[in-house]
Motif scaffolding. Sequence first.
Motif, mmCIF file in Angstrom:
data_model
loop_
_atom_site.group_PDB
_atom_site.id
_atom_site.type_symbol
_atom_site.label_atom_id
_atom_site.label_comp_id
_atom_site.label_asym_id
_atom_site.label_seq_id
_atom_site.Cartn_x
_atom_site.Cartn_y
_atom_site.Cartn_z
ATOM 1 N N ARG A 1 4.858 -6.972 -5.144
ATOM 2 C CA ARG A 1 5.166 -5.629 -4.618
ATOM 3 C C ARG A 1 3.985 -5.073 -3.830
ATOM 4 N N ILE A 2 2.784 -5.199 -4.370
ATOM 5 C CA ILE A 2 1.593 -4.680 -3.682
ATOM 6 C C ILE A 2 1.326 -5.490 -2.418
ATOM 7 N N GLY A 3 1.536 -6.795 -2.471
ATOM 8 C CA GLY A 3 1.337 -7.630 -1.286
ATOM 9 C C GLY A 3 2.257 -7.234 -0.154
ATOM 10 N N GLU A 4 3.506 -6.963 -0.476
ATOM 11 C CA GLU A 4 4.452 -6.534 0.559
ATOM 12 C C GLU A 4 4.038 -5.193 1.172
ATOM 13 N N PHE A 5 3.515 -4.302 0.346
ATOM 14 C CA PHE A 5 3.094 -3.003 0.868
ATOM 15 C C PHE A 5 1.848 -3.153 1.748
ATOM 16 N N LEU A 6 0.943 -4.030 1.347
ATOM 17 C CA LEU A 6 -0.257 -4.270 2.147
ATOM 18 C C LEU A 6 0.079 -4.827 3.529
ATOM 19 N N LYS A 7 1.170 -5.544 3.644
ATOM 20 C CA LYS A 7 1.541 -6.184 4.900
ATOM 21 C C LYS A 7 2.351 -5.280 5.819
ATOM 22 N N ARG A 8 2.600 -4.067 5.385
ATOM 23 C CA ARG A 8 3.373 -3.160 6.238
ATOM 24 C C ARG A 8 2.617 -2.849 7.524
ATOM 25 N N THR A 9 3.349 -2.794 8.622
ATOM 26 C CA THR A 9 2.751 -2.516 9.925
ATOM 27 C C THR A 9 3.213 -1.176 10.505
ATOM 28 N N ASP A 10 4.049 -0.467 9.746
ATOM 29 C CA ASP A 10 4.598 0.783 10.280
ATOM 30 C C ASP A 10 3.788 2.007 9.868
ATOM 31 N N ILE A 11 2.781 1.836 9.026
ATOM 32 C CA ILE A 11 1.922 2.944 8.639
ATOM 33 C C ILE A 11 0.469 2.518 8.728
ATOM 34 N N SER A 12 -0.438 3.480 8.780
ATOM 35 C CA SER A 12 -1.864 3.184 8.947
ATOM 36 C C SER A 12 -2.447 2.590 7.670
ATOM 37 N N ALA A 13 -3.559 1.907 7.832
ATOM 38 C CA ALA A 13 -4.232 1.310 6.685
ATOM 39 C C ALA A 13 -4.698 2.378 5.709
ATOM 40 N N ASN A 14 -5.134 3.527 6.217
ATOM 41 C CA ASN A 14 -5.573 4.607 5.328
ATOM 42 C C ASN A 14 -4.420 5.119 4.470
ATOM 43 N N LYS A 15 -3.243 5.219 5.062
ATOM 44 C CA LYS A 15 -2.078 5.669 4.296
ATOM 45 C C LYS A 15 -1.674 4.620 3.272
ATOM 46 N N ILE A 16 -1.790 3.357 3.647
ATOM 47 C CA ILE A 16 -1.511 2.277 2.698
ATOM 48 C C ILE A 16 -2.428 2.408 1.491
ATOM 49 N N CYS A 17 -3.720 2.645 1.751
ATOM 50 C CA CYS A 17 -4.691 2.774 0.663
ATOM 51 C C CYS A 17 -4.350 3.952 -0.241
ATOM 52 N N GLY A 18 -3.981 5.078 0.354
ATOM 53 C CA GLY A 18 -3.628 6.252 -0.440
ATOM 54 C C GLY A 18 -2.430 6.006 -1.327
ATOM 55 N N ASN A 19 -1.395 5.401 -0.765
ATOM 56 C CA ASN A 19 -0.182 5.130 -1.537
ATOM 57 C C ASN A 19 -0.435 4.119 -2.657
ATOM 58 N N LEU A 20 -1.230 3.098 -2.345
ATOM 59 C CA LEU A 20 -1.512 2.083 -3.357
ATOM 60 C C LEU A 20 -2.386 2.643 -4.475
#
Length: 376
Positions: free
Chosen positions: A216-235
Amino acid sequence: MIETTTGKKRILSLDVFRGLTIAAMILVNTAGDGRYVYAPLQHSKWNGCTPTDLVFPFFLFIVGVSIVYALESKKADFDNHKNIISGALRRMLILIGLGLFIALFYRFDFQHLRFPGVLQRIGIVYFICTLIYLKTRQRTRDWLAGIILVSYYVVLTYVPVPDGNAPNLEPESNLAAWVDRAIFTTDHIYAHTELWDPEGLLSTIPAIVTTLFGIRIGEFLKRTDISANKICGNLALTGVVGIILGLLVGLIFPINKQLWTSSYVLYAAGLCTVGLTAAYWLIDVKGYKKYTWVFVVFGANAISAYVVSEIVPGMLNWISVHHEGTKIGGMKLIYDSVFKPYFSPYNASLLFAIWFVLLIWVLMYILYRKKIFIKV
């Protein structure tokens, strides 16, 4: 520094995090004297969780993240699934074989060969999670994870043990221990307990969920539709929620590594998520990469590092001397000669473990410099 979106580039932090995990695994497995080990470097006797108890779930979590990075681009090719599954089956059998080889390396005795083990669990969980990843969507995997965790709680706390014991979570009389004895017999489980195995059969089922969390976390890390900073916040938020849920569930189903309880799965997965997110933000987003290669040396050959760390002590013990009528193997000889006379018992034991980690690191560095990456 990478782009503000994850793109398809492999993240360096994953190899660094894997390398740190392997280093920790070797460290806690190789104390100079098992009687003198600092508390954080010991497993909990039963309920509870020390930093050492987090090492194995961290690795299984990383396996899940790695599955996504290895297979995401291949998943859509249904015609190739057969080859992927065949490769996963081969890896599982190799890992199981390596685990049995290590057990026999120290005690060539098939009559008392331990069947379960760390590598065996990694192989089984990897194969099952590869199948699940290929054939299901994330929503299905989430439901499956929830069903497993709830079912495991119900089975251990409500199903009577067939030997006449009421449902319980005690070390030797719980249902998971009974299953280990019934299937493997006492001759083929963990020799230090003889009545249950920390990598037993029933507890491997919730361990699958640890790797599903990694997926699940790997799939979220690979998302390209949101910024890396937002990915970090959500994770980071996801990780904190996992930790809190683990602690809450622990009130009715105690956090316990030996049983791999549902609360332990949630708690460890939350900490894994927070740890990997921190590494991703520092290394891949902010670009702090100067010394990361030190840990990538382990991360690039993780299984090899673990296997070598299990075999080298036995090889060193082939070198032995007789002292006061006692045969001393190479590992104890080094500890008694180099560390024990000059440090306090606890520090001598710790420094010996650190020395051993550095020894394995040097061996892996040779492979790293020669660009030899052994993939199981």
